[in-house]
Scaffold this active site. Structure first.
Site, PDB file in Angstrom:
ATOM      1  N   THR A 177     -30.434  22.178  12.201  1.00 22.00           N
ATOM      2  CA  THR A 177     -29.934  21.550  13.428  1.00 22.00           C
ATOM      3  C   THR A 177     -28.690  20.721  13.188  1.00 22.00           C
ATOM      4  OG1 THR A 177     -32.175  21.466  14.334  1.00 22.00           O
ATOM      5  CG2 THR A 177     -30.563  19.991  15.316  1.00 22.00           C
ATOM      6  N   SER A 205     -34.401  26.157   8.980  1.00 22.63           N
ATOM      7  CA  SER A 205     -35.279  25.870   7.838  1.00 22.63           C
ATOM      8  C   SER A 205     -36.605  26.597   7.909  1.00 22.63           C
ATOM      9  CB  SER A 205     -35.516  24.362   7.710  1.00 22.63           C
ATOM     10  OG  SER A 205     -36.254  23.866   8.809  1.00 22.63           O
ATOM     11  N   THR A 248     -34.901  20.522   9.987  1.00 27.18           N
ATOM     12  CA  THR A 248     -35.991  19.558   9.890  1.00 27.18           C
ATOM     13  C   THR A 248     -37.380  20.184   9.784  1.00 27.18           C
ATOM     14  OG1 THR A 248     -36.112  19.371  12.310  1.00 27.18           O
ATOM     15  CG2 THR A 248     -34.690  17.804  11.136  1.00 27.18           C
ATOM     16  N   ASP A 249     -37.526  21.441  10.193  1.00 29.43           N
ATOM     17  CA  ASP A 249     -38.870  22.013  10.266  1.00 29.43           C
ATOM     18  C   ASP A 249     -39.576  22.074   8.908  1.00 29.43           C
ATOM     19  OD1 ASP A 249     -38.745  22.281  12.970  1.00 29.43           O
ATOM     20  OD2 ASP A 249     -38.224  24.405  12.965  1.00 29.43           O
TER      21      ASP A 249
END
Length: 353
Positions: free
Chosen positions: A37, A84, A117-118
């Site tokens: 992101t 990610s 971020t995942d």
């Protein structure tokens, strides 16, 4: 006139010398970009949750934050351009080996990794376990793309470079800077999916970054980086480890499928204290007798799994994940199983890391 010209040349020379001296005094930080992101773009400034990730290259990220040049000599590398969720074991290994190589360079004082971020917490923990350096390694992401109103990536990246270039960040393991906080890559987890305060640790942050200055409050005590027995330079393949998420009617067939698929360990993401329904126990006992490790973790976000409290782990020869969530337990098990298949050794490793 000739004297005046020489004076001007002398001033130019002094200015150039001062600039060189200033650059030499700054830390050298490499930003390794993987996508996510923080490199995303939405259709409009109102799009903070709907956007395309990994659209902005690392050089553009650096240019977008001119203040970085005030705190470090920064250069970038683009290793991946992915969301990610697409981080595979092979990509973890590739990234880890590159970070290890960079950390050995005399002209590198710190490393920043931009990441979606995942699965950011998994990558941070993987590097924390395997890269042997005391130089600061900082993983950073954002919850909003750079095109969104109140995008958080600019400040997160600035903070990451500040921390990566700071001598006081050395020896603290792999760090994560998000939302003004400095967290341990071991402890941090993504708890919310639409807020800039998405990441947290049940043990609290290590510190904060405020206007380019670090404030530290605690230090990690679990083994990491230079104290780790695992070395990315010697690991070329990770052991296959699967997670099965428990619920009130979970069937044994899910565990059997994981074992049949070649898993060397199964992380049971159990209820409460890593608990399970009685109907699962015979299946997991049988799978363990086949040589597959059974590791009890918990699906609840906080707390620890206590050995022999919900199940007789000693009797069944099972392992507990301690305070690690299922996804981090998978990372540790996949690394540890490259060196041992002893349940006693695995339990020691889960206590120490």
């Amino acid at each position: 006139m000739l004297i005046s010209m020489w004076k001007k040349l002398a001033l130019v020379g002094l200015t150039a010398t001062a600039l060189v001296a200033t650059a030499a005094e700054k830390p050298n930080v490499v930003i390794v970009a993987t996508g996510g992101t923080i490199a995303g773009a939405g259709a409009s400034t109102a799009n903070s949750a709907v956007y395309q990730s990994a659209k902005v290259k690392v050089d553009q990220l650096i240019v977008a934050v001119p203040e970085l040049t005030n705190v470090a000599n920064v250069r970038g590398e683009q290793i991946f351009a992915i969301g990610s969720e697409s981080f595979t074991n092979d990509r973890l290994l590739e990234l880890g080996k590159r970070i290890s190589a960079l950390s050995k360079q005399a002209d590198v004082d710190g490393i920043v990794i931009t990441h979606g971020t995942d699965t950011l917490e998994e990558t941070a923990y993987f590097l924390n376990l395997t890269v042997h350096t005391d130089k600061p390694i900082v993983v950073v992401g954002s919850m909003r793309p750079s095109t969104a109103m109140s995008a958080d990536g600019v400040l997160n990246l600035y903070d990451a470079v500040v921390v990566a270039g700071s001598p006081d960040a050395k020896g603290k393991g792999v760090l994560v800077t998000m939302n003004d906080q400095i967290d341990s890559g071991r402890d941090i987890t993504k708890a919310v999916n639409i807020k800039t305060s998405a990441f947290s640790s049940q043990w609290g942050p290590l510190g904060m970054v405020v206007e380019g200055k670090n404030y530290w409050f605690r230090a990690p005590v679990k083994r990491h980086t230079t104290q780790s027995e695992f070395d990315i330079d010697k690991i070329n393949q990770l052991a296959p480890v699967e997670i099965v998420y428990a619920y009130g009617n979970v069937p044994p067939t899910l565990y059997e499928a994981a074992a049949a698929g070649g898993a060397k360990a199964i992380i049971h993401a159990g209820v409460g204290n890593g608990g399970m329904g009685k109907w699962l126990v015979p299946t997991l006992q049988n799978i363990r007798q086949q040589g597959v490790q059974i590791i009890r973790a918990a699906r609840v976000p906080n707390g620890i799994v206590i050995r022999n409290a919900d199940q007789p782990d000693d009797k069944y020869d099972w392992v507990v994940a301690h305070d690690l969530n299922p996804q981090k337990a998978r990372i540790l098990a996949s690394i540890a199983l490259t060196q041992t298949n002893s349940s006693q050794e695995l339990q020691r490793i889960f206590w120490e890391y």
